[in-house]
Design a protein around this motif. Structure first.
Motif, short mmCIF file in Angstrom:
data_model
loop_
_atom_site.label_atom_id
_atom_site.label_comp_id
_atom_site.label_asym_id
_atom_site.label_seq_id
_atom_site.Cartn_x
_atom_site.Cartn_y
_atom_site.Cartn_z
N UNK A 29 0.81 -1.19 0.10
CA UNK A 29 0.11 -0.21 0.04
C UNK A 29 0.99 1.24 0.11
N UNK A 30 2.23 1.25 -0.16
CA UNK A 30 3.04 2.21 0.06
C UNK A 30 3.44 2.67 -0.94
N UNK A 31 2.67 2.42 -2.23
CA UNK A 31 3.14 2.85 -3.51
C UNK A 31 2.73 4.33 -3.78
N UNK A 32 3.23 5.04 -4.51
CA UNK A 32 2.71 6.55 -4.70
C UNK A 32 2.51 6.44 -6.30
N UNK A 33 1.03 6.22 -6.47
CA UNK A 33 0.56 6.02 -7.63
C UNK A 33 -1.03 6.37 -8.09
N UNK A 34 -1.13 7.16 -9.14
CA UNK A 34 -2.66 7.60 -9.52
C UNK A 34 -3.41 6.52 -9.55
N UNK A 35 -4.71 6.68 -9.33
CA UNK A 35 -5.89 5.65 -8.78
C UNK A 35 -7.04 6.23 -9.58
N UNK A 36 -7.74 5.30 -10.05
CA UNK A 36 -9.28 5.67 -10.70
C UNK A 36 -10.09 4.23 -10.25
N UNK A 37 -11.15 4.66 -9.58
CA UNK A 37 -12.05 3.51 -9.49
C UNK A 37 -13.51 3.79 -10.16
N UNK A 64 -16.70 7.02 -17.65
CA UNK A 64 -15.48 6.09 -17.25
C UNK A 64 -14.11 7.27 -17.00
N UNK A 65 -13.07 6.84 -16.64
CA UNK A 65 -12.13 7.88 -16.37
C UNK A 65 -11.64 8.50 -17.48
N UNK A 66 -11.38 9.58 -17.36
CA UNK A 66 -10.98 10.61 -18.46
C UNK A 66 -9.32 10.41 -18.77
N UNK A 67 -8.82 9.97 -17.88
CA UNK A 67 -7.32 9.84 -17.89
C UNK A 67 -6.82 8.44 -17.51
N UNK A 68 -5.85 7.98 -17.96
CA UNK A 68 -5.32 6.45 -17.40
C UNK A 68 -4.57 6.74 -16.39
N UNK A 69 -5.21 6.39 -15.29
CA UNK A 69 -4.51 6.09 -13.96
C UNK A 69 -3.55 5.10 -14.00
N UNK A 70 -2.45 5.10 -13.18
CA UNK A 70 -1.30 3.97 -12.75
C UNK A 70 -2.12 2.78 -12.54
N UNK A 71 -3.05 2.68 -11.49
CA UNK A 71 -3.98 1.69 -11.08
C UNK A 71 -5.22 2.10 -11.31
N UNK A 72 -6.22 1.07 -11.96
CA UNK A 72 -7.37 1.21 -12.43
C UNK A 72 -8.37 0.23 -12.02
N UNK A 73 -9.36 0.51 -11.31
CA UNK A 73 -10.30 -0.46 -10.86
C UNK A 73 -11.70 -0.17 -11.42
N UNK A 74 -12.63 -1.00 -11.71
CA UNK A 74 -13.80 -0.90 -12.02
C UNK A 74 -14.82 -2.03 -11.47
N UNK A 103 -3.01 -2.46 -14.12
CA UNK A 103 -1.85 -1.65 -13.66
C UNK A 103 -0.60 -2.35 -14.24
N UNK A 104 0.43 -1.49 -13.99
CA UNK A 104 1.59 -2.20 -14.66
C UNK A 104 2.05 -3.60 -14.00
N UNK A 105 2.90 -4.29 -14.80
CA UNK A 105 3.35 -5.37 -14.27
C UNK A 105 3.86 -5.17 -12.82
N UNK A 106 4.91 -4.32 -12.57
CA UNK A 106 5.33 -4.21 -11.23
C UNK A 106 4.54 -3.95 -9.95
N UNK A 107 3.67 -3.17 -10.33
CA UNK A 107 2.62 -2.68 -9.66
C UNK A 107 1.65 -3.82 -9.35
#
Length: 115
Positions: A29-37, A64-74, A103-107
């Motif tokens: 949870x200590x990641x620093x990433x943009x997020x959309x739900x 839907x999200x206007x921009x692509x976040x690093x982590x995207x949930x739906x 999300x990206x592979x590392x995330x």
């Protein structure tokens, strides 16, 4: 059907749960990433950041999200509320297609401990 206020409250509760976590969960949870739900049944999207072990919601917008976040949930609002309440397991909801996570592979590797 869950309301937008119930979804906001669930995200707030999830943020608090993450902040109180320890071990591997706290590290993920200590990641620093943009997020959309995206709440599909309400067609509303919460956007913000996952930072410092907390979720910060910056905005809610229609569609839907206007921009692509690093982590995207739906998911539906009911599923969000049920997962945060512990009534629905994320892994089961994700495996059945009720929840989408992108999300990206590392995330994804770091987030797996949250599942």
């Amino acid at each position: 059907m869950a309301t937008i206020d119930e979804c906001r409250a669930a995200l707030h509760q999830l943020s608090g749960n993450l902040a109180r976590a320890d071990g591997n969960v706290r590290g993920a949870a200590a990641l620093d990433r943009s997020l959309s739900c995206h709440i599909t049944d309400l067609d509303q999207t919460f956007t913000g950041r996952l930072e410092g072990g907390r979720i910060r919601v910056d905005a809610v917008s229609p569609g839907p999200p206007a921009a692509k976040a690093d982590i995207r949930l739906a998911m539906t609002g009911d599923d969000l509320v049920a997962m945060v309440a512990g009534e629905l397991k994320f892994a089961k909801a994700w495996a059945s297609g009720r929840v989408r996570l992108e999300a990206g592979f590392r995330d994804l590797l770091r987030l797996k401990s949250l599942l």
